[in-house]
Design an enzyme around this catalytic site. Sequence first.
Site, PDB file in Angstrom:
ATOM      1  N   HIS A 120     -10.139  -5.764  -2.925  1.00 28.57           N
ATOM      2  CA  HIS A 120      -8.797  -5.918  -2.363  1.00 28.57           C
ATOM      3  C   HIS A 120      -8.880  -6.274  -0.893  1.00 28.57           C
ATOM      4  CE1 HIS A 120      -9.928  -1.657  -2.006  1.00 28.57           C
ATOM      5  NE2 HIS A 120      -9.260  -1.649  -0.861  1.00 28.57           N
ATOM      6  N   PHE A 121      -7.906  -7.051  -0.462  1.00 27.00           N
ATOM      7  CA  PHE A 121      -7.719  -7.360   0.954  1.00 27.00           C
ATOM      8  C   PHE A 121      -6.479  -6.618   1.436  1.00 27.00           C
ATOM      9  CE2 PHE A 121     -10.552 -10.904   2.179  1.00 27.00           C
ATOM     10  CZ  PHE A 121     -11.121 -11.196   0.948  1.00 27.00           C
ATOM     11  N   HIS A 122      -6.597  -6.000   2.612  1.00 22.27           N
ATOM     12  CA  HIS A 122      -5.440  -5.393   3.263  1.00 22.27           C
ATOM     13  C   HIS A 122      -4.844  -6.408   4.233  1.00 22.27           C
ATOM     14  CE1 HIS A 122      -6.709  -1.034   2.569  1.00 22.27           C
ATOM     15  NE2 HIS A 122      -7.883  -1.644   2.406  1.00 22.27           N
ATOM     16  N   ASP A 178       0.857  -1.193   0.000  1.00 24.89           N
ATOM     17  CA  ASP A 178       0.000   0.000   0.000  1.00 24.89           C
ATOM     18  C   ASP A 178       0.890   1.239   0.000  1.00 24.89           C
ATOM     19  OD1 ASP A 178      -3.207   0.498   1.165  1.00 24.89           O
ATOM     20  OD2 ASP A 178      -1.809   2.177   1.035  1.00 24.89           O
ATOM     21  N   ILE A 179       0.545   2.194  -0.850  1.00 24.97           N
ATOM     22  CA  ILE A 179       1.361   3.400  -1.012  1.00 24.97           C
ATOM     23  C   ILE A 179       1.280   4.308   0.220  1.00 24.97           C
ATOM     24  CG2 ILE A 179      -0.357   4.892  -2.141  1.00 24.97           C
ATOM     25  CD1 ILE A 179       3.011   4.346  -3.690  1.00 24.97           C
ATOM     26  N   ASN A 219     -12.770  -3.782   2.794  1.00 33.01           N
ATOM     27  CA  ASN A 219     -13.834  -2.774   2.878  1.00 33.01           C
ATOM     28  C   ASN A 219     -14.752  -2.843   1.667  1.00 33.01           C
ATOM     29  OD1 ASN A 219     -12.525  -1.814   5.206  1.00 33.01           O
ATOM     30  ND2 ASN A 219     -11.257  -0.413   4.021  1.00 33.01           N
ATOM     31  N   GLN A 252     -14.299   2.134   1.754  1.00 30.95           N
ATOM     32  CA  GLN A 252     -13.714   1.678   0.484  1.00 30.95           C
ATOM     33  C   GLN A 252     -13.509   2.877  -0.430  1.00 30.95           C
ATOM     34  OE1 GLN A 252     -16.007  -1.118  -1.882  1.00 30.95           O
ATOM     35  NE2 GLN A 252     -14.246  -1.642  -3.144  1.00 30.95           N
TER      36      GLN A 252
END
Length: 134
Positions: A100-102, A31-32, A87, A94
């Site tokens: 996507h999964f974090h 993640d950025i 989310n 979201q």
Amino acid sequence: MKNDCVFCAIAAGEIPSFKVYEDDDTLAYLDINPFSKGHVLVIPKAHSSCILDTPDETLSKLVLKVRDVAAKAKAALGCDGFNILQNNGESAGQTVKHLHFHIVPRYGAGPVDFESHKADMEELKALAEKIAAV
Ligand code: 5GP
Ligand code: ZN
């Protein structure tokens, strides 16, 4: 691929990312704006907007990869634990409408926070290489 989707563009290699894992169906990258050191996003390459419109096969494969990437991150980073977040919808936080999964690594004691932080690009590069190497 959906034209205006930033994660489709990342999956297509049109936008660079710090990759930690890739196969035919799945991509994982940092993640950025991470919540913690080594915060990874895991996506299916095929576009779906959230968990509800994702085909069974895509979701089944993806969840197993989320587990495997979490194991790689834990081994590489030496974190005590990790949160897995996913989310759905704006009210749930979201912001990118591509499933996507974090994976959010956790280190030691202290409050669990879900705040984005500015990341140093060199640090992200080094972290991605470390996780990818496991
Ligand atoms: P959401 O809030 O939709 O569950 O999470 C989206 C996440 O994607 C955020 O944590 C945000 O920092 C991350 N993100 C947004 N744009 C980019 C990008 O271009 N590259 C990367 N690596 N992460 C992104
Ligand atoms: Zn997409």
